[in-house]
Design a protein around this motif. Structure first.
Motif, short mmCIF file in Angstrom:
data_model
loop_
_atom_site.label_atom_id
_atom_site.label_comp_id
_atom_site.label_asym_id
_atom_site.label_seq_id
_atom_site.Cartn_x
_atom_site.Cartn_y
_atom_site.Cartn_z
N PRO A 95 24.22 55.29 -11.67
CA PRO A 95 23.53 55.19 -12.95
C PRO A 95 24.26 54.34 -13.98
CG PRO A 95 23.31 57.40 -12.12
CD PRO A 95 24.26 56.69 -11.19
N THR A 96 25.60 54.46 -14.04
CA THR A 96 26.37 53.66 -14.99
C THR A 96 26.29 52.18 -14.64
OG1 THR A 96 27.90 55.48 -15.44
CG2 THR A 96 28.65 53.26 -15.98
N GLU A 97 26.45 51.85 -13.35
CA GLU A 97 26.36 50.45 -12.92
C GLU A 97 24.98 49.89 -13.19
OE1 GLU A 97 29.58 50.53 -9.21
OE2 GLU A 97 27.50 51.14 -8.89
N LEU A 98 23.97 50.72 -12.98
CA LEU A 98 22.59 50.29 -13.22
C LEU A 98 22.36 50.03 -14.71
CD1 LEU A 98 19.85 49.77 -11.98
CD2 LEU A 98 19.43 52.21 -11.96
N ALA A 99 22.87 50.92 -15.56
CA ALA A 99 22.73 50.74 -17.00
C ALA A 99 23.44 49.47 -17.46
CB ALA A 99 23.29 51.96 -17.73
N ASN A 100 24.63 49.21 -16.92
CA ASN A 100 25.35 48.00 -17.29
C ASN A 100 24.62 46.74 -16.83
OD1 ASN A 100 27.47 49.30 -18.59
ND2 ASN A 100 28.72 49.44 -16.75
N ALA A 101 24.03 46.80 -15.64
CA ALA A 101 23.29 45.64 -15.13
C ALA A 101 22.08 45.34 -16.02
CB ALA A 101 22.84 45.89 -13.69
N VAL A 102 21.39 46.40 -16.47
CA VAL A 102 20.26 46.21 -17.37
C VAL A 102 20.73 45.65 -18.71
CG1 VAL A 102 18.45 47.39 -18.67
CG2 VAL A 102 18.80 47.92 -16.26
#
Length: 206
Positions: A95-102
């Motif tokens: 979730p953190t990596e996904l949030a950063n990618a967004v």
């Protein structure tokens, strides 16, 4: 509707686990990351559950945290993203990596997930960037950096050029963005591109 299961791990499949709750076995579909984080058979486990009821079946999806479940729901608000693609993405990025990618509009990281092509990846980063929950776990520096770049203010142009230079050197978009955000926090919004690059490279070397 089932919102949570607490029981004992019974057995695993390729993309599912059976949780035994007082003698009743619930088959739960999970991301690879969730499955990897579960204990061995015979040990207790708790999963946040999303229940899908269809005319011909009831399907349970399990998540280690409520945040991961929220991402599962949010991803499916994007056209072309169903349960299979959402789980594939959560199997690839936390979730953190996904949030950063967004936050960084890093569609390349999104496209690493099986079944996600460039067009769907672009829709995900575009449609979710303004949705509050999408950035809750994002690095605050990355979010500010992207906002400045989009508005072309407060050193945004220099920061964008610095990130681009680092990406050209082989660093991942999010990794480069985090280093430049850290460099900008230390040097200030008036820092020039070359100053940001040098400072970011020092960040990456530590």
């Amino acid at each position: 509707m089932i919102g949570k299961l607490r029981g004992v791990v019974d057995s695993f499949g390729e993309d599912w686990v059976i949780i035994d709750v007082q003698g009743v076995g619930y088959q739960v579909s999970c991301s690879a990351k969730t499955l990897a984080g579960l204990p061995r058979p015979g040990e207790p486990a708790t999963l946040a559950i999303e229940t899908y009821v269809r005319e011909d079946m009831i399907r349970l999806f399990g998540f280690t945290t409520a945040t991961e479940r929220e991402w599962f729901r949010l991803l499916q608000s994007v056209q072309g993203v169903g349960t299979r693609v959402a789980l594939a993405l959560l199997s690839t990025l936390s979730p953190t990596e996904l949030a950063n990618a967004v936050a960084m509009q890093d569609k390349a990281s999104i496209a690493r997930a099986p079944g996600i092509g460039p067009k769907v990846a672009q829709r995900i980063v575009s449609e979710l960037k303004d949705k509050g929950p999408a950035l809750v776990l994002a690095d605050p520096g990355l979010a500010r950096l992207q906002a400045a770049a989009e508005a072309n203010i407060a050193g945004g142009a220099a920061a964008s050029e610095a990130v681009s230079a680092l990406v050209n050197l082989g660093y991942a978009q999010v990794q480069a963005g985090q280093a430049v955000a850290s460099a900008m926090a230390k040097l200030g919004d008036e820092a020039r591109t070359e100053q940001l690059i040098r400072a970011a490279l020092r960040e990456l070397a530590t």
